[in-house]
Design a protein around this motif. Structure first.
Motif, short mmCIF file in Angstrom:
data_model
loop_
_atom_site.label_atom_id
_atom_site.label_comp_id
_atom_site.label_asym_id
_atom_site.label_seq_id
_atom_site.Cartn_x
_atom_site.Cartn_y
_atom_site.Cartn_z
N THR A 181 17.36 -2.97 4.50
CA THR A 181 16.02 -2.75 3.95
C THR A 181 15.11 -3.95 4.18
OG1 THR A 181 16.79 -3.47 1.76
CG2 THR A 181 16.84 -1.12 2.22
N ARG A 182 15.69 -5.14 4.18
CA ARG A 182 14.86 -6.33 4.46
C ARG A 182 14.31 -6.25 5.88
NH1 ARG A 182 18.16 -9.57 2.91
NH2 ARG A 182 17.35 -10.04 0.83
N ALA A 183 15.16 -5.85 6.82
CA ALA A 183 14.70 -5.71 8.20
C ALA A 183 13.68 -4.59 8.32
CB ALA A 183 15.89 -5.44 9.12
N PHE A 184 13.91 -3.48 7.60
CA PHE A 184 12.97 -2.36 7.66
C PHE A 184 11.59 -2.79 7.19
CE2 PHE A 184 10.65 0.95 5.42
CZ PHE A 184 10.52 1.91 6.42
N PHE A 185 11.50 -3.37 6.00
CA PHE A 185 10.19 -3.71 5.46
C PHE A 185 9.51 -4.80 6.29
CE2 PHE A 185 11.86 -1.67 1.57
CZ PHE A 185 10.81 -0.82 1.34
N SER A 186 10.28 -5.75 6.79
CA SER A 186 9.69 -6.81 7.60
C SER A 186 9.16 -6.29 8.93
CB SER A 186 10.74 -7.91 7.84
OG SER A 186 10.24 -8.91 8.69
N GLN A 187 9.97 -5.54 9.65
CA GLN A 187 9.59 -5.08 10.99
C GLN A 187 8.57 -3.95 10.94
OE1 GLN A 187 13.17 -4.30 13.30
NE2 GLN A 187 14.20 -6.05 12.39
N ALA A 188 8.81 -2.97 10.07
CA ALA A 188 7.87 -1.86 9.98
C ALA A 188 6.53 -2.32 9.41
CB ALA A 188 8.45 -0.74 9.10
N GLY A 189 6.56 -3.27 8.48
CA GLY A 189 5.32 -3.79 7.92
C GLY A 189 4.49 -4.53 8.96
N LYS A 190 5.17 -5.32 9.77
CA LYS A 190 4.46 -6.06 10.82
C LYS A 190 3.80 -5.11 11.81
CE LYS A 190 5.23 -9.68 14.30
NZ LYS A 190 6.25 -10.58 14.92
N ALA A 191 4.46 -4.00 12.10
CA ALA A 191 3.91 -3.04 13.06
C ALA A 191 2.68 -2.33 12.51
CB ALA A 191 4.98 -2.02 13.44
N ARG A 192 2.61 -2.16 11.18
CA ARG A 192 1.48 -1.43 10.59
C ARG A 192 0.20 -2.26 10.63
NH1 ARG A 192 2.98 2.77 6.28
NH2 ARG A 192 0.83 2.39 5.63
N GLY A 193 0.26 -3.45 10.11
CA GLY A 193 -0.91 -4.32 10.13
C GLY A 193 -1.96 -4.04 9.07
N ASP A 194 -1.74 -3.02 8.19
CA ASP A 194 -2.70 -2.73 7.13
C ASP A 194 -2.24 -3.36 5.83
OD1 ASP A 194 -0.51 -1.17 6.50
OD2 ASP A 194 -1.54 0.76 6.69
N GLU A 195 -2.91 -3.02 4.72
CA GLU A 195 -2.55 -3.63 3.44
C GLU A 195 -1.14 -3.26 3.03
OE1 GLU A 195 -4.18 -5.95 1.63
OE2 GLU A 195 -5.40 -6.00 3.45
N MET A 196 -0.75 -2.00 3.27
CA MET A 196 0.62 -1.60 2.94
C MET A 196 1.61 -2.38 3.79
SD MET A 196 2.41 0.39 0.94
CE MET A 196 1.44 1.83 0.42
N GLY A 197 1.28 -2.57 5.06
CA GLY A 197 2.15 -3.34 5.94
C GLY A 197 2.31 -4.78 5.46
N LYS A 198 1.23 -5.38 5.00
CA LYS A 198 1.31 -6.75 4.48
C LYS A 198 2.20 -6.80 3.24
CE LYS A 198 -3.29 -8.04 6.20
NZ LYS A 198 -4.69 -8.40 5.83
N ALA A 199 2.10 -5.76 2.40
CA ALA A 199 2.95 -5.71 1.21
C ALA A 199 4.41 -5.56 1.60
CB ALA A 199 2.52 -4.55 0.32
#
Length: 468
Positions: A268-286
């Motif tokens: 889950t740490r990898a998921f939130f880190s990598q998927a968040g970086k790909a999004r680039g929006d506020e949710m991604g930053k969170a």
């Protein structure tokens, strides 16, 4: 689904209501007909039959050239409608261990009066296939069956033996579970180096663009708890505040307001880190923030507004069934609720039971384990032999959507495979929308173009795994 048309050259845009159906290439038309037959065969526990659908799968594969030695049918006398099928496509290598494709044929019950459309008819509308099981998981089942049929018809020779097991009982904890039965009674039949199962896929932004692809590498533990209030009862003409229904209601409100603490593991740490970086929006930053600091309350608050992220971050428990009282003119002597928990990997079931007792904080209530789904799932390793080919094809089909490891918040039959030493992975392929596509609910659907793309992608992926 807009934005996906360029990813599969053979697929055609889905038709709008009243428009003529698009002309499909012959092999794609065959696949669509198979998918339709699977969806329109009711396999719910109450009114359906997995055995009937397994009959149809067998006929389809026999028509492709599979014979008696390659087909194994199974059922138990006490559950004749919950049968399944195992099919083997022999490989040419004497050293490579087989791979296993796993799928469940059963679906959650759907009532026609609740749905806008007939749940047991495949309806193509506005870029989606509607029908019970379209998302969970008959699209993937159809892809597996169609794939083996094409391999046999085309004379495809692959080094690694490919096994396919389609079972029943995944959706109903009290039903005969075919995957568990095979693991316990026919482990040699399904023996494999690894398995591909549901749970992976990917996610769109809700507007047709795929934003992330998932490789399922673990899942939560499922357990049901019985919350019960008892009372001497009495005549309803002389009510008192000491009422089992009120006590149970108070307990459920406390549970509704409670969140288990945030937990992360490597997946889950990898998921939130990598998927968040790909999004680039506020949710991604969170997402990136929570991966770096699980105690970031601002990030947690935003992530909690997305139900899938909220669930992935913690153990969850929710009331799913209630029963109370014994007569219209009597005070209730008993009130019970079933609380369904999806427990974060590594957390003990008994610890969750104690947490529920603590949250309810009412000595008049009892909290007991009603059942659990089976052995705790052991997260498989991020094996480069599995991850590498998946990353390569993910980049080919959806180059702007990264492939990230994913912890399933649901439950799959992969736990029964891991119990006998077969690591189970959910590959990328069939993508869904943020709202869950009506899975287990009303008007279940899956994107037409996404299904056709997944068919091509998963065929290439299986060939890659079976060639090494």
């Amino acid at each position: 689904m807009a934005g996906l048309l360029s990813t599969a050259a053979t697929a055609q845009p889905a038709s709008a209501p009243g428009a003529p159906a698009p002309v499909l290439a012959p092999d794609l038309a065959t696949f669509r007909a198979l998918f339709q037959d699977m969806v329109e065969t009711d396999t719910s526990i109450t009114t359906g039959s997995c055995t009937l659908l397994a009959d149809k799968v067998e006929a389809h594969l026999r028509g492709a050239g599979f014979g008696d030695a390659e087909i194994f049918r199974f059922a138990v006398p006490e559950a004749p409608k919950e049968g399944g099928i195992v099919v083997t496509l022999p490989g040419t290598s004497k050293t490579l261990k087989p791979m296993l494709l796993l799928g469940h044929l059963d679906v959650v019950v759907a009532k026609r009066e609740d749905w806008t459309r007939d749940p047991y008819k495949l309806i193509e509308e506005n870029g989606y296939f509607y029908g019970r099981g379209t998302a969970d998981m008959k699209a993937m089942d159809a892809i597996w069956v169609d794939m083996l049929a094409r391999f046999r018809k085309e004379g495809t020779k692959l080094p690694r033996t490919i096994k396919l097991a389609l079972t029943c009982g995944e959706e109903t904890s009290t039903a005969f579970n075919g995957a568990r039965w095979l693991a316990q009674n026919k482990p040699d039949l399904i023996s494999a180096e690894f398995a591909l199962n549901e749970g992976g896929g990917g996610r769109t932004d809700g507007k047709g663009t795929v934003v992330v692809q998932n490789l399922h590498v673990g899942e939560k533990v499922v357990a049901n708890f019985r919350i019960e209030a008892t009372n001497p009862g009495g005549h309803s003409s002389a009510p008192v505040k000491d009422n089992a229904i009120y006590e149970l209601s108070d307990a459920m409100v406390k549970l509704r307001e409670f969140d288990f603490p945030v937990m992360l593991n490597d997946t889950t740490r990898a998921f939130f880190s990598q998927a968040g970086k790909a999004r680039g929006d506020e949710m991604g930053k969170a997402m990136e923030a929570i991966a770096a600091n699980p105690g970031d309350k601002a990030a947690e608050a935003l992530l909690n507004t997305d139900k899938s992220f909220h669930s992935m971050l913690r153990t969850t428990c929710v009331a799913t069934l209630v029963s109370a009282g014994h007569a219209n003119n009597a005070l209730p002597q008993r009130a019970t609720a079933n609380v369904n928990c999806r427990i974060f990997p590594g957390v003990a079931i008994e610890d969750v039971r104690k947490d529920l007792e603590r949250v309810i904080a009412d000595p008049r209530m009892t909290v007991t384990l009603a059942d659990d789904r089976g052995p705790p799932g052991t997260p498989p390793p991020l094996d480069p032999k599995i991850v590498g080919p998946a990353q390569k094809l993910a980049a080919k089909y959806y180059p702007k959507a990264p492939l990230v490891p994913f912890l399933s918040t649901g439950a799959t039959d992969g736990i029964y495979l891991s119990a006998i030493g077969i690591p189970s992975y959910g590959p990328p392929g069939v993508v869904g929308d943020p709202d869950g596509n009506g899975t287990h609910g009303l008007n279940e659907r899956i994107g037409v173009q996404g299904v056709y793309t997944a068919r091509s992608m998963l065929t290439e992926l299986v060939k890659a795994y079976a060639s090494k």
